[in-house]
Design an enzyme around this catalytic site. Structure first.
Site, PDB file in Angstrom:
ATOM      1  N   LYS A   1       0.865  -1.162   0.322  1.00 34.58           N
ATOM      2  CA  LYS A   1       0.311   0.095  -0.127  1.00 34.58           C
ATOM      3  C   LYS A   1       1.010   1.195   0.091  1.00 34.58           C
ATOM      4  O   LYS A   1       0.488   2.498  -0.578  1.00 34.58           O
ATOM      5  CB  LYS A   1      -1.072  -0.059   1.040  1.00 34.58           C
ATOM      6  CG  LYS A   1      -1.715  -1.076   1.245  1.00 34.58           C
ATOM      7  CD  LYS A   1      -3.230  -1.460   2.413  1.00 34.58           C
ATOM      8  CE  LYS A   1      -3.841  -2.301   1.582  1.00 34.58           C
ATOM      9  NZ  LYS A   1      -4.156  -2.718   3.205  1.00 34.58           N
TER      10      LYS A   1
ATOM     11  N   ASP B   1     -10.657   2.508   4.054  1.00 36.67           N
ATOM     12  CA  ASP B   1     -11.517   1.473   3.747  1.00 36.67           C
ATOM     13  C   ASP B   1     -12.574   1.106   3.937  1.00 36.67           C
ATOM     14  O   ASP B   1     -13.262   0.078   3.668  1.00 36.67           O
ATOM     15  CB  ASP B   1     -11.161   0.521   5.505  1.00 36.67           C
ATOM     16  CG  ASP B   1      -9.250  -0.434   4.376  1.00 36.67           C
ATOM     17  OD1 ASP B   1      -9.487  -0.760   3.493  1.00 36.67           O
ATOM     18  OD2 ASP B   1      -8.876  -0.781   5.732  1.00 36.67           O
TER      19      ASP B   1
ATOM     20  N   GLN C   1      -4.776  -1.583   9.830  1.00 42.18           N
ATOM     21  CA  GLN C   1      -4.888  -2.975   8.971  1.00 42.18           C
ATOM     22  C   GLN C   1      -5.015  -3.712   9.610  1.00 42.18           C
ATOM     23  O   GLN C   1      -4.498  -3.912  10.861  1.00 42.18           O
ATOM     24  CB  GLN C   1      -2.706  -3.364   8.219  1.00 42.18           C
ATOM     25  CG  GLN C   1      -2.826  -4.902   7.900  1.00 42.18           C
ATOM     26  CD  GLN C   1      -3.264  -4.127   6.638  1.00 42.18           C
ATOM     27  OE1 GLN C   1      -3.487  -3.345   5.918  1.00 42.18           O
ATOM     28  NE2 GLN C   1      -3.633  -5.726   6.139  1.00 42.18           N
TER      29      GLN C   1
END
Ligand code: NDP
Length: 295
Positions: free
Chosen positions: A59, A126, A103
């Site tokens: 990422k 997200d 994460q």
């Protein structure tokens, strides 16, 4: 097996997520070069899970490629949940950061819902914040979780008509199964969600025009389950006995499908591309106070 079951589509297509993701990154790079702001993404990782480390590295690399600013914050598990919440609070206040992602999974002892809920919904790269999950469910504008968003983009790129189609989603996680089922339903597919307690899973899959497999078991979906001409999206990322990355769908299913995503090179690269796109959208929105908070 009857004649119809043996029928094969004229030619099975491999859905190239790697190429589509590269095209999206190139487009974002051009957009950033022409923008009067620089999107900033913060990626927060806790603990030393090897898979999480490599996902985060990918990422951060992707941010550099398209010209986004990025910040990688790594905490040790012993730092505890309050330290993580403090980091998130600081990032919420940081004007150079437009997108925040934590994460997952977090180490044992961390309350994921509490942590995700601490992210400013306007910086939720997200799309996992409960407020955004609810907004998406009732059809309001919200960041769309990256993997499901990438799946829709792959289906659209293949010109797959969704209206009225039977879609079977195997898996009901908050990050893949539930949101992709919701998005397919919103696009007028008739959706069945299957999970570990589903009876006659093979029969459910046999009826499907579109199959999304998000199970986490190598080669779980068998070729004899596939209706000839179905579209198969393989979300799984698993390591087989030899350490090779493989999907949830047995490779032989490709022969029965009209089109199928490979693993690697299918959904995975699209997830990262959609993260960049979400960050870009959040940055664009937050740099314009008139749009901020608008439905
Ligand atoms: P989860 O473990 O959270 O969910 C797995 C789902 O599969 C659950 O709903 C579970 O059912 C269901 N399941 C497990 N066993 C069976 C079975 N025997 N029959 C039917 N259903 C079953 O996984 P995720 O959704 O997070 O991830 C799924 C896969 O996708 C993993 O391989 C993961 O690595 C990969 N992934 C890939 C991404 C990408 O970018 N390509 C992004 C995210 C994930 P139940 O709810 O009943 O337990």
């Amino acid at each position: 097996m009857n004649e119809i079951d043996n029928a094969r589509p004229p030619a099975s297509r491999r859905i190239d997520g790697k190429a589509l993701a590269a095209a999206i990154r190139a487009e974002l790079k051009r957009a950033v070069q022409n923008a009067d702001f620089c999107p900033g993404l913060a990626v927060v990782r806790v603990g030393d899970d090897a898979a999480s480390q490599s996902y985060v590295a990918a990422k951060i690399r992707a941010c550099a490629e398209v010209g986004f600013a990025s910040r990688h914050i790594a905490l040790c598990a012993e730092a505890g949940e309050q330290a993580l919440l403090d980091e998130i609070e600081a990032l919420n206040r940081d004007e150079a950061i437009h997108g925040i992602l934590v994460q997952l999974p977090l180490p044992p002892g961390f309350d994921e819902t509490r942590v995700i809920s601490a992210i400013d919904p306007a910086k939720d790269a997200d799309g996992f914040h409960p407020l955004n999950v609810g907004r998406l469910l009732i059809g309001l504008d919200a960041p769309i979780p990256c993997t499901p968003k990438g799946i829709l983009r792959l289906l659209d790129s293949e010109g797959v008509a969704l209206k009225g189609k039977r879609a079977v989603v195997i898996g009901r996680s908050n990050i893949v199964g539930k949101p992709i089922a919701q998005l397919l339903c919103a696009r007028d597919a008739t959706v069945t969600i299957c999970h570990s307690k589903t009876r006659d899973l093979a029969d459910e899959v046999r009826r499907a025009d579109i199959i999304v497999a998000a199970v986490g078991r190598a080669g779980f979906v068998r070729p004899e389950w596939i209706k000839p001409g179905a579209i198969i999206i393989d979300v799984g990322i698993n390591r087989n006995g030899t350490g090779k990355i493989v999907g949830d769908v047995a490779p032989e299913c490709f022969e029965r499908a009209e089109a199928m995503t490979p693993v690697p090179g299918g959904v995975g690269p699209m997830t990262v591309a959609m993260l960049l796109e979400n960050t870009w959208e959040l940055a664009r929105r937050n740099s314009n106070p008139l749009q901020r908070g608008a439905d």
